[in-house]
Scaffold this motif. Structure first.
Motif, PDB file in Angstrom:
ATOM      1  N   CYS A   1       0.732  -1.135  -0.153  1.00 20.98           N
ATOM      2  CA  CYS A   1       0.003   0.215  -0.169  1.00 20.98           C
ATOM      3  C   CYS A   1       0.719   1.336  -0.224  1.00 20.98           C
ATOM      4  CB  CYS A   1      -0.759   0.180   1.169  1.00 20.98           C
ATOM      5  SG  CYS A   1      -2.256  -1.491   1.394  1.00 20.98           S
ATOM      6  N   SER A   2       1.852   1.295   0.872  1.00 21.31           N
ATOM      7  CA  SER A   2       2.708   2.511   0.914  1.00 21.31           C
ATOM      8  C   SER A   2       4.076   1.986   1.288  1.00 21.31           C
ATOM      9  CB  SER A   2       2.068   3.512   1.724  1.00 21.31           C
ATOM     10  OG  SER A   2       1.990   3.141   3.139  1.00 21.31           O
ATOM     11  N   VAL A   3       5.077   2.961   0.957  1.00 23.34           N
ATOM     12  CA  VAL A   3       6.431   2.875   1.432  1.00 23.34           C
ATOM     13  C   VAL A   3       6.867   4.183   2.003  1.00 23.34           C
ATOM     14  CG1 VAL A   3       9.081   2.282   0.731  1.00 23.34           C
ATOM     15  CG2 VAL A   3       7.187   0.969  -0.188  1.00 23.34           C
ATOM     16  N   SER A   4       7.327   4.390   3.226  1.00 26.74           N
ATOM     17  CA  SER A   4       7.529   5.813   3.796  1.00 26.74           C
ATOM     18  C   SER A   4       8.987   5.592   4.189  1.00 26.74           C
ATOM     19  CB  SER A   4       6.632   6.134   4.772  1.00 26.74           C
ATOM     20  OG  SER A   4       6.265   5.298   5.513  1.00 26.74           O
ATOM     21  N   MET A   5      10.032   6.489   3.937  1.00 32.35           N
ATOM     22  CA  MET A   5      11.121   6.315   4.358  1.00 32.35           C
ATOM     23  C   MET A   5      11.668   7.626   5.078  1.00 32.35           C
ATOM     24  SD  MET A   5      12.950   4.394   1.145  1.00 32.35           S
ATOM     25  CE  MET A   5      14.374   4.106   1.930  1.00 32.35           C
ATOM     26  N   ALA A   6      12.048   7.831   6.329  1.00 32.84           N
ATOM     27  CA  ALA A   6      12.471   8.853   6.967  1.00 32.84           C
ATOM     28  C   ALA A   6      13.630   9.820   6.206  1.00 32.84           C
ATOM     29  CB  ALA A   6      12.949   8.685   8.460  1.00 32.84           C
ATOM     30  N   ARG A   7      13.172  10.977   6.170  1.00 30.01           N
ATOM     31  CA  ARG A   7      14.253  11.922   5.198  1.00 30.01           C
ATOM     32  C   ARG A   7      15.124  12.940   5.994  1.00 30.01           C
ATOM     33  NH1 ARG A   7      14.586  10.486   0.180  1.00 30.01           N
ATOM     34  NH2 ARG A   7      13.109   9.308  -0.937  1.00 30.01           N
ATOM     35  N   ASP A   8      16.112  13.302   5.961  1.00 32.19           N
ATOM     36  CA  ASP A   8      16.882  14.400   6.286  1.00 32.19           C
ATOM     37  C   ASP A   8      16.283  15.576   5.767  1.00 32.19           C
ATOM     38  OD1 ASP A   8      19.042  16.444   6.396  1.00 32.19           O
ATOM     39  OD2 ASP A   8      20.152  14.764   7.662  1.00 32.19           O
TER      40      ASP A   8
ATOM     41  N   ASN B   1      17.738  18.441   5.598  1.00 29.19           N
ATOM     42  CA  ASN B   1      18.616  19.330   4.967  1.00 29.19           C
ATOM     43  C   ASN B   1      19.074  18.464   3.624  1.00 29.19           C
ATOM     44  OD1 ASN B   1      18.914  21.390   7.044  1.00 29.19           O
ATOM     45  ND2 ASN B   1      20.210  19.827   8.388  1.00 29.19           N
ATOM     46  N   THR B   2      19.164  17.553   3.637  1.00 25.16           N
ATOM     47  CA  THR B   2      20.113  17.000   2.094  1.00 25.16           C
ATOM     48  C   THR B   2      18.668  16.426   1.498  1.00 25.16           C
ATOM     49  OG1 THR B   2      20.169  14.949   3.165  1.00 25.16           O
ATOM     50  CG2 THR B   2      22.024  16.459   3.628  1.00 25.16           C
ATOM     51  N   GLY B   3      17.636  15.965   2.008  1.00 20.22           N
ATOM     52  CA  GLY B   3      16.504  15.225   1.264  1.00 20.22           C
ATOM     53  C   GLY B   3      16.573  13.668   1.297  1.00 20.22           C
ATOM     54  N   ARG B   4      17.744  13.401   1.450  1.00 18.45           N
ATOM     55  CA  ARG B   4      18.179  11.828   1.362  1.00 18.45           C
ATOM     56  C   ARG B   4      17.684  11.383   2.477  1.00 18.45           C
ATOM     57  NH1 ARG B   4      22.741  10.155  -1.197  1.00 18.45           N
ATOM     58  NH2 ARG B   4      23.344   8.765   0.502  1.00 18.45           N
ATOM     59  N   HIS B   5      17.190   9.946   2.209  1.00 22.48           N
ATOM     60  CA  HIS B   5      16.553   9.140   3.451  1.00 22.48           C
ATOM     61  C   HIS B   5      17.777   8.632   4.397  1.00 22.48           C
ATOM     62  CE1 HIS B   5      17.918   4.911   2.372  1.00 22.48           C
ATOM     63  NE2 HIS B   5      17.713   5.320   1.178  1.00 22.48           N
ATOM     64  N   LYS B   6      17.032   8.518   5.692  1.00 28.98           N
ATOM     65  CA  LYS B   6      18.165   8.190   6.721  1.00 28.98           C
ATOM     66  C   LYS B   6      18.303   6.586   6.914  1.00 28.98           C
ATOM     67  CE  LYS B   6      16.422  12.125   9.502  1.00 28.98           C
ATOM     68  NZ  LYS B   6      15.716  12.332  10.767  1.00 28.98           N
ATOM     69  N   GLY B   7      17.764   5.839   6.005  1.00 31.18           N
ATOM     70  CA  GLY B   7      18.169   4.413   6.079  1.00 31.18           C
ATOM     71  C   GLY B   7      17.261   3.489   6.980  1.00 31.18           C
ATOM     72  N   PHE B   8      16.217   4.191   6.876  1.00 34.49           N
ATOM     73  CA  PHE B   8      15.059   3.429   7.563  1.00 34.49           C
ATOM     74  C   PHE B   8      13.642   3.721   7.203  1.00 34.49           C
ATOM     75  CE2 PHE B   8      15.841   6.712  10.753  1.00 34.49           C
ATOM     76  CZ  PHE B   8      14.424   7.128  11.193  1.00 34.49           C
ATOM     77  N   GLY B   9      12.578   3.119   7.233  1.00 34.88           N
ATOM     78  CA  GLY B   9      11.466   3.483   7.109  1.00 34.88           C
ATOM     79  C   GLY B   9      10.143   2.249   7.328  1.00 34.88           C
ATOM     80  N   PHE B  10       9.061   2.616   6.667  1.00 37.50           N
ATOM     81  CA  PHE B  10       7.990   1.554   6.896  1.00 37.50           C
ATOM     82  C   PHE B  10       7.325   1.060   5.449  1.00 37.50           C
ATOM     83  CE2 PHE B  10       8.311   3.927  10.951  1.00 37.50           C
ATOM     84  CZ  PHE B  10       8.205   2.930  11.830  1.00 37.50           C
ATOM     85  N   VAL B  11       7.205  -0.230   5.654  1.00 32.73           N
ATOM     86  CA  VAL B  11       6.507  -0.853   4.358  1.00 32.73           C
ATOM     87  C   VAL B  11       4.898  -1.360   4.835  1.00 32.73           C
ATOM     88  CG1 VAL B  11       6.247  -2.574   2.569  1.00 32.73           C
ATOM     89  CG2 VAL B  11       8.493  -1.477   3.243  1.00 32.73           C
ATOM     90  N   GLU B  12       3.796  -0.762   4.385  1.00 25.70           N
ATOM     91  CA  GLU B  12       2.480  -1.373   4.510  1.00 25.70           C
ATOM     92  C   GLU B  12       1.948  -1.890   3.470  1.00 25.70           C
ATOM     93  OE1 GLU B  12      -1.787   0.636   6.063  1.00 25.70           O
ATOM     94  OE2 GLU B  12       0.176   1.691   6.303  1.00 25.70           O
TER      95      GLU B  12
END
Length: 217
Positions: free
Chosen positions: A83-90, A92-103
């Motif tokens: 349904c969704s993939v959400s990745m935590a982002r910095d 300042n840089t817009g890059r993801h922080k290496g973790f997130g959630f898959v629903e």
């Protein structure tokens, strides 16, 4: 039927019935005809939407910084509809922080992803999977446990219809229901449920067929 005997039967299918299935699928694709027998009622009913969402979500950590949401959706899509993939982002840089959630659409897909993907190396890093912080609370809300005679199947080749899937699992015991999540363009979404008359047949089927490649195209 023992597990060894069941696996031997499944391997036999590779050399017999699935050769015909692949041939039929290639013809179907050439003629652009929809797959038969894959229109089904909805699989979710009577469960609070918020609870279902929590149970269908997994935390994914230690993600390679070069991987995107699309990469994660493709990888985890093997376990069921994402349904969704959400990745935590910095910020300042817009890059993801290496973790997130898959629903996922269903909790069974999340459970299977947890079982298979935790510790799996992806992009040179071993993924770390877990559950959301409110997972225990969701479980405590009397969420109905799936019946022991039902198994969840995922990554089902689009050439395999419900009737074929029922034939595949019938040697383990009487199949009382076989449902694949419908998809208008492809016939089905590649996942669904098989229900047996007894729990023992379901357990043997799960042990014998888990990870077995069928009708590869």
């Amino acid at each position: 039927m023992g597990v060894a005997k069941a696996r031997a039967y499944a391997q036999e299918l590779q050399q017999t019935v699935f050769k015909d299935i692949v041939a039929q699928e290639l013809v179907r694709r050439a003629e652009a005809q929809p797959l038969p027998g894959t229109v089904n009622p909805g699989l979710r009913a009577g469960v609070d939407a918020r609870t279902l969402s929590v149970l269908s979500r997994v935390y994914v950590g230690s993600i390679n910084f070069e991987l995107t949401e699309d990469h994660m959706r493709q990888v985890f899509g093997e376990f069921g509809s994402v349904c969704s993939v959400s990745m935590a982002r910095d910020t300042n840089t817009g890059r993801h922080k290496g973790f997130g959630f898959v629903e996922f659409l269903v909790p069974e897909a999340a459970a299977l992803a947890m079982e298979i993907m935790d510790g799996t190396v992806l992009g040179g890093r071993a993924l770390k999977l877990g559950r959301p912080n409110n997972y225990a609370a969701a479980i405590a809300q009397n969420f109905p446990r799936p019946p022991a005679n039902r198994i969840y199947v995922a990554n089902v080749n689009r050439a395999v219809t419900e009737s074929v899937l029922q034939e595949i699992f019938s040697p383990f015991g009487k199949v009382t229901a076989c449902v694949l999540a419908p998809d208008e363009s492809a016939g089905h979404k590649g996942w669904g449920f098989v229900e047996f008359e007894g729990a023992e047949a379901a357990e043997q089927a799960a042990q014998a067929m888990n990870g077995l490649e069928l009708a590869a195209l």
